[in-house]
Design a protein around this motif. Structure first.
Motif, PDB file in Angstrom:
ATOM      1  N   PRO A   6       0.804  -1.229   0.000  1.00 27.74           N
ATOM      2  CA  PRO A   6       0.000   0.000   0.000  1.00 27.74           C
ATOM      3  C   PRO A   6       0.833   1.274   0.000  1.00 27.74           C
ATOM      4  CG  PRO A   6       0.121  -0.886   2.207  1.00 27.74           C
ATOM      5  CD  PRO A   6       0.855  -1.856   1.328  1.00 27.74           C
ATOM      6  N   ILE A   7       2.149   1.141   0.039  1.00 25.65           N
ATOM      7  CA  ILE A   7       3.034   2.305  -0.025  1.00 25.65           C
ATOM      8  C   ILE A   7       3.453   2.568  -1.463  1.00 25.65           C
ATOM      9  CG2 ILE A   7       5.142   3.355   0.875  1.00 25.65           C
ATOM     10  CD1 ILE A   7       2.919   2.796   2.959  1.00 25.65           C
ATOM     11  N   ALA A   8       3.571   1.506  -2.253  1.00 28.74           N
ATOM     12  CA  ALA A   8       3.991   1.651  -3.648  1.00 28.74           C
ATOM     13  C   ALA A   8       2.870   2.144  -4.547  1.00 28.74           C
ATOM     14  CB  ALA A   8       4.527   0.319  -4.171  1.00 28.74           C
ATOM     15  N   THR A   9       1.633   2.174  -4.037  1.00 24.26           N
ATOM     16  CA  THR A   9       0.486   2.627  -4.828  1.00 24.26           C
ATOM     17  C   THR A   9      -0.507   3.340  -3.930  1.00 24.26           C
ATOM     18  OG1 THR A   9      -1.335   1.927  -6.277  1.00 24.26           O
ATOM     19  CG2 THR A   9      -0.695   0.408  -4.526  1.00 24.26           C
ATOM     20  N   THR A  10      -1.282   4.254  -4.507  1.00 23.71           N
ATOM     21  CA  THR A  10      -2.392   4.875  -3.776  1.00 23.71           C
ATOM     22  C   THR A  10      -3.725   4.228  -4.123  1.00 23.71           C
ATOM     23  OG1 THR A  10      -2.607   6.560  -5.504  1.00 23.71           O
ATOM     24  CG2 THR A  10      -1.243   7.123  -3.592  1.00 23.71           C
ATOM     25  N   ASN A  11      -3.707   3.141  -4.898  1.00 25.28           N
ATOM     26  CA  ASN A  11      -4.906   2.420  -5.310  1.00 25.28           C
ATOM     27  C   ASN A  11      -5.760   2.060  -4.091  1.00 25.28           C
ATOM     28  OD1 ASN A  11      -6.772   0.478  -6.194  1.00 25.28           O
ATOM     29  ND2 ASN A  11      -5.336  -0.464  -7.611  1.00 25.28           N
ATOM     30  N   SER A  49      -4.164   1.540 -12.931  1.00 26.15           N
ATOM     31  CA  SER A  49      -3.492   1.925 -11.690  1.00 26.15           C
ATOM     32  C   SER A  49      -1.997   1.635 -11.750  1.00 26.15           C
ATOM     33  CB  SER A  49      -4.115   1.203 -10.494  1.00 26.15           C
ATOM     34  OG  SER A  49      -3.855  -0.180 -10.529  1.00 26.15           O
ATOM     35  N   THR A  50      -1.593   0.701 -12.607  1.00 27.56           N
ATOM     36  CA  THR A  50      -0.166   0.432 -12.822  1.00 27.56           C
ATOM     37  C   THR A  50       0.418   1.411 -13.839  1.00 27.56           C
ATOM     38  OG1 THR A  50      -0.473  -1.914 -12.331  1.00 27.56           O
ATOM     39  CG2 THR A  50       1.505  -1.291 -13.556  1.00 27.56           C
ATOM     40  N   ARG A  51      -0.282   1.608 -14.960  1.00 21.64           N
ATOM     41  CA  ARG A  51       0.241   2.442 -16.045  1.00 21.64           C
ATOM     42  C   ARG A  51       0.373   3.902 -15.622  1.00 21.64           C
ATOM     43  NH1 ARG A  51      -1.413   2.061 -22.427  1.00 21.64           N
ATOM     44  NH2 ARG A  51      -0.056   3.752 -23.151  1.00 21.64           N
ATOM     45  N   PHE A  64      -6.826   9.909 -16.917  1.00 21.11           N
ATOM     46  CA  PHE A  64      -7.540   8.765 -16.364  1.00 21.11           C
ATOM     47  C   PHE A  64      -8.492   9.262 -15.287  1.00 21.11           C
ATOM     48  CE2 PHE A  64      -3.977   8.990 -13.364  1.00 21.11           C
ATOM     49  CZ  PHE A  64      -4.579   8.729 -12.134  1.00 21.11           C
ATOM     50  N   PHE A  65      -9.568   8.513 -15.058  1.00 28.02           N
ATOM     51  CA  PHE A  65     -10.516   8.837 -13.999  1.00 28.02           C
ATOM     52  C   PHE A  65     -10.093   8.173 -12.693  1.00 28.02           C
ATOM     53  CE2 PHE A  65     -13.855   9.587 -17.354  1.00 28.02           C
ATOM     54  CZ  PHE A  65     -14.138  10.898 -16.987  1.00 28.02           C
ATOM     55  N   THR A  66     -10.294   8.889 -11.611  1.00 32.03           N
ATOM     56  CA  THR A  66     -10.130   8.309 -10.287  1.00 32.03           C
ATOM     57  C   THR A  66     -11.147   8.962  -9.374  1.00 32.03           C
ATOM     58  OG1 THR A  66      -8.497   7.640  -8.624  1.00 32.03           O
ATOM     59  CG2 THR A  66      -8.392   9.924  -9.391  1.00 32.03           C
ATOM     60  N   GLY A  67     -11.047   8.701  -8.060  1.00 29.97           N
ATOM     61  CA  GLY A  67     -12.041   9.254  -7.149  1.00 29.97           C
ATOM     62  C   GLY A  67     -11.550   9.349  -5.720  1.00 29.97           C
TER      63      GLY A  67
END
Length: 526
Positions: free
Chosen positions: A42-47, A407-409, A424-427
């Motif tokens: 969970p540190i390598a991504t904000t997903n 989320s990777t790209r 890209f869309f996020t929320g």
């Protein structure tokens, strides 16, 4: 076919045949989140999907209670020196990692240092820190260069990136190198041999976990594991997921598409919970590094090309109770809500967009559109976005994909042709956006910032001044200026604010009201 392919196919087949696993249903909580569990770091991504699953595995030194106040979690307590420079944090006794090793202050120091390299608030904290050291196995000391009132809020933040604690041997990895071994000290442990990305991730109750004695309160208090096993099932087809919930084959869906909400009417097996705290805004993130959006005039054209209402209508249909048209960068309903500099976000003007593209010398550089199909919220939004962009004069290259791939790209800074991106869309949700210290879009941090890498020295200065003052009127004025500057910079385009419609099995109780979904304390009704 490889062993992993065979396992994936077998699990997919079991989903289609009623999700019949060996564990008894009353001992298993079965979840369908927005996206696949394709990482344990969970540190390598904000997903958010990875964040949500990480809360099962990892724990934190501090966290927020239902009143959004910082409380000790793994920490037994903290003392602050009279000069407000030295924080002495003591760990609770008996904390144990899932591999049997004791949790030590050295693990906490290494974990926080790794988190501080990527998290926006963490970066500011460590820029103001003189040192962070472990003085013995249970004590860590944070020495600040200057007093800073955001220290404990930073250590207690509950959304991405969360300062989770992992063993020092894993935290030694740079954040750009994702950890692949899921070892935490939380209420559940991941069963690595049963994890099949693209199908299922499995967690078991960690018998050595000792909850705090206080009642659960949002992310704070006692985390009671009432299920022996949790399974996060990846079901990309939304209608199949809803059928599985209504048929009692799964227990919870993170986000039910608005057009499927009527299917729950009259059901005695599941219901819809519209979670306002779990809501977010639809955010179109803009990459400032790649053409055509490296040009400020093209970014302004993007704002004039869009407006929120069609997106919200496409996503929610007649379920109007689930959204509002809001362009406040810190969310409507927050202390820093503002309408400043929102005209070109709330009003669509195709001719202005075309004129700005002409001024910018836009000659048809394709805009890559990664159309996410496995999250209904995103799927509907991309379907609206493409014709709006084309009508305003943009050339669009639409590619169907899934959220895990996007989320990777999005981490790539390469040109589009080499695996980079444009939009890209996020929320991001309320708890992240409403605080100027955690809202990634007002950081202005450039290459040190969040995806899109919008750069603004003015925003960095405004944010620093916000952190230094405790005067509410001054904070309000600074926040309003941040919104004005950010909407000229265009790190993203806000396209409406929504509540998540969660699908919940009727035989469950004990859910904690929170912006983040937590699954401790949840149990079957007797």
């Amino acid at each position: 076919m490889t062993l992993k392919s065979l396992a994936s196919a077998a699990l997919a087949a079991s989903l289609m045949l009623g999700c019949t696993f060996s564990a008894a249903a009353q001992d298993v909580l079965r979840l369908r989140m927005n996206g696949d569990i394709n990482s344990v770091d969970p540190i390598a991504t904000t997903n958010f999907t990875i964040r949500n699953s990480a809360y099962l595995i990892y724990d934190t030194l501090f966290s927020l209670d239902a009143d959004f106040q910082v409380q000790p979690q793994m920490a037994e307590g903290v003392t602050l020196s009279d000069d407000n420079l030295t924080y002495t944090i003591t760990l609770r006794e008996g904390l144990t990692f899932h591999d049997g090793a004791p949790v030590t202050a050295a693990d906490a120091v290494a974990s926080l240092q790794r988190w501080g390299k990527v998290d926006g608030l963490g970066k500011i904290l460590f820029s103001k820190a003189e040192s962070l050291t472990a003085t013995d196995d249970r004590t860590l000391v944070l020495q600040m260069k200057e007093p800073w009132g955001q220290v404990l809020p930073a250590l207690g933040k509950i959304s991405s990136n969360v300062p989770f604690i992992m063993p020092a041997r894993l935290a030694a990895n740079e954040p750009t190198v994702p950890v692949t071994e899921a070892i935490g000290s939380g209420p559940f442990r991941m069963i690595a041999e049963e994890w099949v990305p693209g199908s299922v991730a499995v967690y078991e109750k960690f018998e050595e976990y000792v909850p705090r004695s206080e009642p659960a309160s949002m992310a704070a208090g006692g985390k009671i594991a009432n299920f022996d096993r949790i399974e996060i099932r990846y079901i990309p087809d939304s209608s199949q997921a809803v059928d599985a919930l209504l048929n009692g084959e799964i227990d919870w869906i993170e986000d039910v598409a608005a057009d499927m909400i009527p299917l729950f009417e009259g059901s005695d097996t599941a219901y819809i919970f519209a979670n306002p705290q779990g809501g977010n805004s639809l955010q179109l993130v803009v990459n400032h590094l790649n053409p055509p959006f490296d040009n400020p005039k093209v970014r302004e054209a993007l704002q004039w090309a869009l407006e929120p209402t069609p997106f919200m209508q496409a996503i929610f249909g007649d379920q109007t109770q689930l959204y509002q048209i809001c362009a406040a960068i810190f969310f409507c309903g927050s202390p820093f809500e503002s309408t400043v500099n929102t005209d070109r976000i709330l009003t669509r003007d195709v001719e202005k967009a075309k004129a700005l593209l002409a001024e910018a010398g836009y000659e048809g550089t394709p805009v890559l559109l990664p159309h996410v199909t496995d999250i209904p919220f995103h799927d509907h939004a991309y379907s609206v976005l493409k014709p709006m962009l084309e009508e305003a004069g943009f050339v669009v290259d639409e590619q169907m994909t899934d959220w895990a791939s996007v989320s990777t790209r999005r981490a790539s800074r390469e040109p589009v042709a080499n695996g980079g991106w444009n939009l890209f869309f996020t929320g991001w949700g309320y708890v992240d956006q409403s605080n100027p210290m955690t809202n990634v879009y007002v950081a202005g941090a450039g290459l040190d910032g969040w995806f899109g890498w919008a750069d603004s020295a003015e925003l960095r200065d405004l944010r620093a001044r916000f952190a230094e003052t405790s005067d509410p009127a001054e904070q309000k004025a600074l926040a309003e200026t941040m919104q004005s500057v950010a909407y000229d910079l265009v790190p993203f385009v806000p396209l409406g604010q929504a509540a998540l419609a969660q699908g919940v099995a009727s035989n469950l109780e004990g859910f904690i009201e929170s912006p983040v979904p937590f699954f401790w304390n949840v149990k079957r009704k007797q």
